[in-house]
Write a protein that holds these residues in place. Sequence first.
Motif, PDB file in Angstrom:
ATOM      1  N   UNK A  72       0.840  -1.197   0.000  1.00 11.96           N
ATOM      2  CA  UNK A  72       0.000   0.000   0.000  1.00 11.96           C
ATOM      3  C   UNK A  72       0.878   1.251   0.000  1.00 11.96           C
ATOM      4  N   UNK A  73       0.485   2.240  -0.789  1.00 10.74           N
ATOM      5  CA  UNK A  73       1.168   3.529  -0.785  1.00 10.74           C
ATOM      6  C   UNK A  73       0.897   4.233   0.539  1.00 10.74           C
ATOM      7  N   UNK A 108       5.475  22.033  -0.566  1.00 12.48           N
ATOM      8  CA  UNK A 108       4.964  20.737  -0.128  1.00 12.48           C
ATOM      9  C   UNK A 108       3.569  20.879   0.476  1.00 12.48           C
ATOM     10  N   UNK A 109       3.353  21.934   1.264  1.00 11.94           N
ATOM     11  CA  UNK A 109       2.037  22.145   1.864  1.00 11.94           C
ATOM     12  C   UNK A 109       0.975  22.421   0.806  1.00 11.94           C
ATOM     13  N   UNK A 110       1.339  23.180  -0.212  1.00 12.44           N
ATOM     14  CA  UNK A 110       0.411  23.417  -1.323  1.00 12.44           C
ATOM     15  C   UNK A 110       0.005  22.091  -1.957  1.00 12.44           C
ATOM     16  N   UNK A 111       0.994  21.214  -2.162  1.00  9.51           N
ATOM     17  CA  UNK A 111       0.703  19.929  -2.804  1.00  9.51           C
ATOM     18  C   UNK A 111      -0.112  19.010  -1.908  1.00  9.51           C
ATOM     19  N   UNK A 112       0.221  18.964  -0.616  1.00  5.27           N
ATOM     20  CA  UNK A 112      -0.558  18.137   0.319  1.00  5.27           C
ATOM     21  C   UNK A 112      -2.019  18.592   0.325  1.00  5.27           C
ATOM     22  N   UNK A 113      -2.232  19.894   0.355  1.00  5.12           N
ATOM     23  CA  UNK A 113      -3.594  20.433   0.355  1.00  5.12           C
ATOM     24  C   UNK A 113      -4.321  20.095  -0.941  1.00  5.12           C
ATOM     25  N   UNK A 114      -3.603  20.197  -2.049  1.00  8.75           N
ATOM     26  CA  UNK A 114      -4.198  19.873  -3.351  1.00  8.75           C
ATOM     27  C   UNK A 114      -4.606  18.406  -3.401  1.00  8.75           C
ATOM     28  N   UNK A 115      -3.704  17.527  -2.940  1.00  8.70           N
ATOM     29  CA  UNK A 115      -4.025  16.104  -2.933  1.00  8.70           C
ATOM     30  C   UNK A 115      -5.177  15.795  -1.979  1.00  8.70           C
ATOM     31  N   UNK A 135       9.009  11.203  -9.156  1.00  2.00           N
ATOM     32  CA  UNK A 135       8.106  11.569 -10.252  1.00  2.00           C
ATOM     33  C   UNK A 135       7.386  12.877  -9.922  1.00  2.00           C
ATOM     34  N   UNK A 136       6.878  13.569 -10.953  1.00  2.51           N
ATOM     35  CA  UNK A 136       6.086  14.778 -10.689  1.00  2.51           C
ATOM     36  C   UNK A 136       4.807  14.446  -9.928  1.00  2.51           C
ATOM     37  N   UNK A 137       4.222  15.461  -9.319  1.00  3.60           N
ATOM     38  CA  UNK A 137       3.048  15.266  -8.469  1.00  3.60           C
ATOM     39  C   UNK A 137       1.880  14.630  -9.213  1.00  3.60           C
ATOM     40  N   UNK A 152      -0.172  10.964  -8.199  1.00  6.30           N
ATOM     41  CA  UNK A 152      -1.609  10.872  -7.888  1.00  6.30           C
ATOM     42  C   UNK A 152      -2.240   9.639  -8.521  1.00  6.30           C
ATOM     43  N   UNK A 153      -1.772   9.260  -9.720  1.00  9.01           N
ATOM     44  CA  UNK A 153      -2.364   8.119 -10.422  1.00  9.01           C
ATOM     45  C   UNK A 153      -1.499   6.871 -10.335  1.00  9.01           C
ATOM     46  N   UNK A 154      -0.419   6.907  -9.543  1.00  4.46           N
ATOM     47  CA  UNK A 154       0.509   5.777  -9.476  1.00  4.46           C
ATOM     48  C   UNK A 154      -0.042   4.664  -8.611  1.00  4.46           C
ATOM     49  N   UNK A 155       0.206   3.423  -9.030  1.00  6.36           N
ATOM     50  CA  UNK A 155      -0.193   2.255  -8.265  1.00  6.36           C
ATOM     51  C   UNK A 155       1.002   1.323  -8.111  1.00  6.36           C
TER      52      UNK A 155
END
Length: 260
Positions: free
Chosen positions: A38-39, A82-89, A249-251, A255-258
């Motif tokens: 699991x990620x 990083x905080x911007x990305x965490x919030x976006x995710x 990898x880029x953000x 997001x779509x990585x498994x």
Amino acid sequence: MDLRARNYNEFLKNIRYGLDNNQFELYFQPKINLHTKQLVGAEVLIRWRHPERGLLSPIEFLRPIENTDLDIEIGNWVIAAALVQINHWHCAGLDIEISINISAYHLESPRFAEKLRQQLTQYPNIKPGKLQIEILETAALNDLSIVCEIIEECRELGVGFALDDFGTGYSSLSYLSKLPVDLLKIDQSFVRDILEDKGEKAIVQGIIALTEAFDRQTVAEGIETEDHYRALRNMGCQIGQGYAIAGPMPADELRNWQPK
């Protein structure tokens, strides 16, 4: 010497120009549970998209700015991005822990925890436990008592801590017993040779046993093959990262990585 000084100053100007003109970006290397696949998180890795030299890795530009104001400025930029990305995710339904590397010089800078609190208040949707700070064991932490206070202040904000490159320094046991960290990262120099070198394998097994005794978690970095993956899983290591799992990898890709 004069030419070297001029080149160094020019290099610093280029870094500052890059910061001011959005030339830096974040890549993310997945971390997975070795038993469930699991990620569970990702390590943030900064890149410099240089207009002439292309995409540069940290080794090509971070070393010259160690223990300078630029060291802190770069670190603050990484935290903010990083905080911007965490919030976006979070808004997109992806809730994983993101770990960032902070230098000892930055961590021990004045009002570090207070400045971090101010950054976190901008993102009320980010839950505690989604940001982790990695500090190098080999870094020269000047005063352990002060560092412990800083870490505790940050932990009260919901920020976790990891001790990176564990086993490579001279103060491993004292750091482990005194620093209130949640996780130890087994250095890839040990992981690389566990299949051929009994000594390196014993060191890794010892680190895993120590983390269990101190109620910490372990992350093995530098997992390059399936054999390394299986060996670490069988030793009881909980979390891993490396090219056998996925590279940085880029953000949008993460997001779509498994996991495979």
